[in-house]
Design an enzyme around this catalytic site. Structure first.
Site, mmCIF file in Angstrom:
data_model
loop_
_atom_site.group_PDB
_atom_site.id
_atom_site.type_symbol
_atom_site.label_atom_id
_atom_site.label_comp_id
_atom_site.label_asym_id
_atom_site.label_seq_id
_atom_site.Cartn_x
_atom_site.Cartn_y
_atom_site.Cartn_z
ATOM 1 N N CYS A 18 0.813 -1.205 0.000
ATOM 2 C CA CYS A 18 0.000 0.000 0.000
ATOM 3 C C CYS A 18 0.847 1.255 0.000
ATOM 4 O O CYS A 18 2.074 1.201 0.004
ATOM 5 C CB CYS A 18 -0.935 0.022 1.210
ATOM 6 S SG CYS A 18 -0.072 -0.119 2.761
ATOM 7 N N SER A 304 8.249 -0.522 -15.802
ATOM 8 C CA SER A 304 9.456 -0.527 -14.981
ATOM 9 C C SER A 304 10.679 -1.069 -15.702
ATOM 10 O O SER A 304 11.814 -0.780 -15.326
ATOM 11 C CB SER A 304 9.227 -1.328 -13.698
ATOM 12 O OG SER A 304 8.739 -2.620 -13.995
ATOM 13 N N ASP A 367 11.733 -6.469 -14.838
ATOM 14 C CA ASP A 367 12.189 -6.135 -13.486
ATOM 15 C C ASP A 367 12.397 -7.350 -12.598
ATOM 16 O O ASP A 367 13.285 -7.359 -11.756
ATOM 17 C CB ASP A 367 11.209 -5.164 -12.822
ATOM 18 C CG ASP A 367 9.776 -5.655 -12.866
ATOM 19 O OD1 ASP A 367 9.453 -6.629 -12.172
ATOM 20 O OD2 ASP A 367 8.978 -5.061 -13.606
ATOM 21 N N CYS A 403 8.806 -12.575 1.134
ATOM 22 C CA CYS A 403 8.916 -11.349 1.917
ATOM 23 C C CYS A 403 7.782 -11.305 2.937
ATOM 24 O O CYS A 403 6.645 -11.657 2.622
ATOM 25 C CB CYS A 403 8.827 -10.118 1.013
ATOM 26 S SG CYS A 403 8.813 -8.566 1.937
ATOM 27 N N CYS A 455 17.407 -3.979 2.831
ATOM 28 C CA CYS A 455 16.732 -5.258 3.033
ATOM 29 C C CYS A 455 16.775 -5.989 1.703
ATOM 30 O O CYS A 455 16.204 -5.533 0.708
ATOM 31 C CB CYS A 455 15.291 -5.073 3.498
ATOM 32 S SG CYS A 455 14.448 -6.662 3.749
#
Length: 481
Positions: A18, A304, A367, A403, A455
């Site tokens: 979000c 992208s 990507d 993730c 990260c």
């Protein structure tokens, strides 16, 4: 834009959870500014949108499923009057897609209403929820955002200071979070100790007010000047007396999500001092050095992949071309498609140019690859358009690990790179060759970021925030297990 379009369709890209946006101004239409800010951040979530406004006495919210422009019109904005606003657009991970899970999340602290908007995911909500339920706290949803709200409220009732409640919540919750909160009279912004999810502060011209946004492109659209990023572990409070800050928890080693530069963020944003566009262009240059190929044309998968393709062409000397046209008016939809439309898959969004591709050996820059199904459809579509060779080059390393910090990647058994060798992936996708940028090369491309540690858990399996066993015992099983 998300690769999944239809209801129930699993995405073949990591999906950002979000975006958050907030405004404090005593002169401007804060709801309208927030609406425009959310439109600039729409790429971060297309399932629901909401705005909450504080008018000095109470907080009012409007939220619903759909895009920002589907949820808000002139009449909806006219009903949201006040001096402080927070907004949210969502791609559902925690809590699923429903009106109750749409944000901002409203909560009552005795007689005072607050509204919280959250980007990220908390990893220890089960234990916190159980503890609060044992203390008599009632929950209305299964979102981690409500857990954060309830912790804030529980402590605030004891201390009668909202900042104390936010600080205690930050000491209690674990995971990735960039949050904005509206009370009737103030705007708060706060971020996890590692700064995993982005959040920045801007100022409206003429000292008219302050803005916080997930990305700088949200500041740009409302004419706010970038001031700085919200620091990891910091609380910013803005009210009629001005702006104040508190280092609520000790900052940890900076670990901003490196995938923001690869895919999530808009190319015109700047994150931690690094231009997203320039990072993507540099990724292409690095990839040309690491994985050269003899070909005729270089093209990027919109949107992208295009900056990376420009960088690859620049470094390789190959010709860049627009070989794929994107339908920019297709977003997420709740309209059920026909089976024939489902089978068309990626062609709903992307269409090749046979007049450009026919008889050519092409390098295609994309990507990322998660499940591999979209890449397989893409290669098939390009061959049908006349390409005689298709060499796939990916500007992120292999996504090997799930993730848990606000991105909807699959469990490990659904990640193609965790279950196949490069040769097997190449055969499955149907391309002539397949190569990924190295992790060192990706870090090099993001070299202008102020903090050099990221990260990178989806590539390395090294998670900056410890994960409870309830998550790890099922998420890390590959197909062979």
């Amino acid at each position: 834009m998300a690769t999944s379009i239809f209801p129930g369709e699993a995405p073949d890209r990591p999906e950002e959870e979000c975006a958050v946006f907030g405004v404090y101004s005593q002169t401007d239409d804060v709801a309208r500014l927030t609406c425009f800010g959310l439109q600039a951040l729409q790429h971060r979530g297309q399932e629901s949108a909401g705005i909450a406004v504080g008018d000095g006495e109470t907080v009012t919210v409007t939220k619903d499923l759909g895009l920002v422009t589907q949820v808000f019109d002139e009449s909806a904005l006219a009903a949201l009057k006040g001096r402080v606003a927070v907004g949210h657009c969502r791609y559902a991970t925690s809590g699923g897609a429903s009106w109750m899970s749409a944000q901002p999340h409203m909560s009552a602290i005795d007689e005072v209403l607050i509204a919280l908007a959250h980007n990220g995911t908390l990893v220890n909500t089960n234990s916190i929820r159980a503890d609060l339920i044992a203390k008599g706290v009632q929950f209305r949803s299964n979102t981690d955002s409500e857990v954060a709200c309830q912790v804030i409220g529980y402590v605030t009732r004891e201390t009668h200071h909202l900042t104390d409640g936010i600080q205690r919540a930050m000491e209690t919750i674990e995971g990735a979070y960039a949050m904005v909160l509206a009370s009737p009279t103030a705007l708060y912004a706060f971020r996890d100790p590692h700064g995993i999810r982005p959040l920045c502060l801007g100022k409206l011209p003429g000292d008219r007010g302050w803005v916080v946004s997930s990305e700088t492109c949200g500041l740009d659209i409302v004419g706010a000047e970038f001031v700085r990023d919200v620091n990891p572990g910091e609380i910013i409070r803005i009210n009629e007396t001005g702006i104040s800050t508190l280092q609520a928890v000790q900052p940890a080693e900076p670990r901003g999500c490196i995938f923001e530069y690869v895919y999530f963020a808009r190319p015109d944003s700047v994150i931690d001092g690094q231009s997203v566009y320039q990072a993507r262009r540099a990724m292409g240059r690095v990839l040309a050095r690491e994985a050269p190929v003899d070909a005729d044309l270089v093209l990027g998968v919109p949107d992208s992949g295009v900056p990376g393709a420009l960088g690859y062409a620049e470094a390789s000397g190959l010709e860049f071309t627009d070989g794929i046209v994107k339908n920019r008016y297709v977003g997420r939809t709740f309209i059920q498609p026909t089976q024939e439309m489902r089978q068309m898959g990626i062609r709903i969004k992307l269409n090749p140019l046979p007049s450009v591709l026919r008889g050519k050996r092409i390098v295609v820059i994309d990507d990322s690859i998660v499940r591999g199904n979209t890449s397989k459809q893409l290669v098939s579509m390009l061959r049908a358009a006349g390409a005689i060779e298709v060499h796939l080059r990916i500007v992120s390393p292999e996504v090997m690990w799930p993730c848990f910090y606000g991105i909807d990647t699959a469990t490990q058994d659904q990640l193609i790179a965790a279950n196949m060798t490069n040769e097997e992936m190449c055969a499955f996708i149907g391309c002539d060759s397949l190569a990924f940028i190295s992790l060192a090369g990706l870090r090099e491309a993001c070299g202008n970021a102020q903090h050099k540690t990221f990260c990178e858990a989806c590539f390395t399996g090294e998670y900056p925030v410890a994960l409870p066993e309830s998550i790890t015992k099922t998420a890390f099983l590959t197909k062979g297990e």
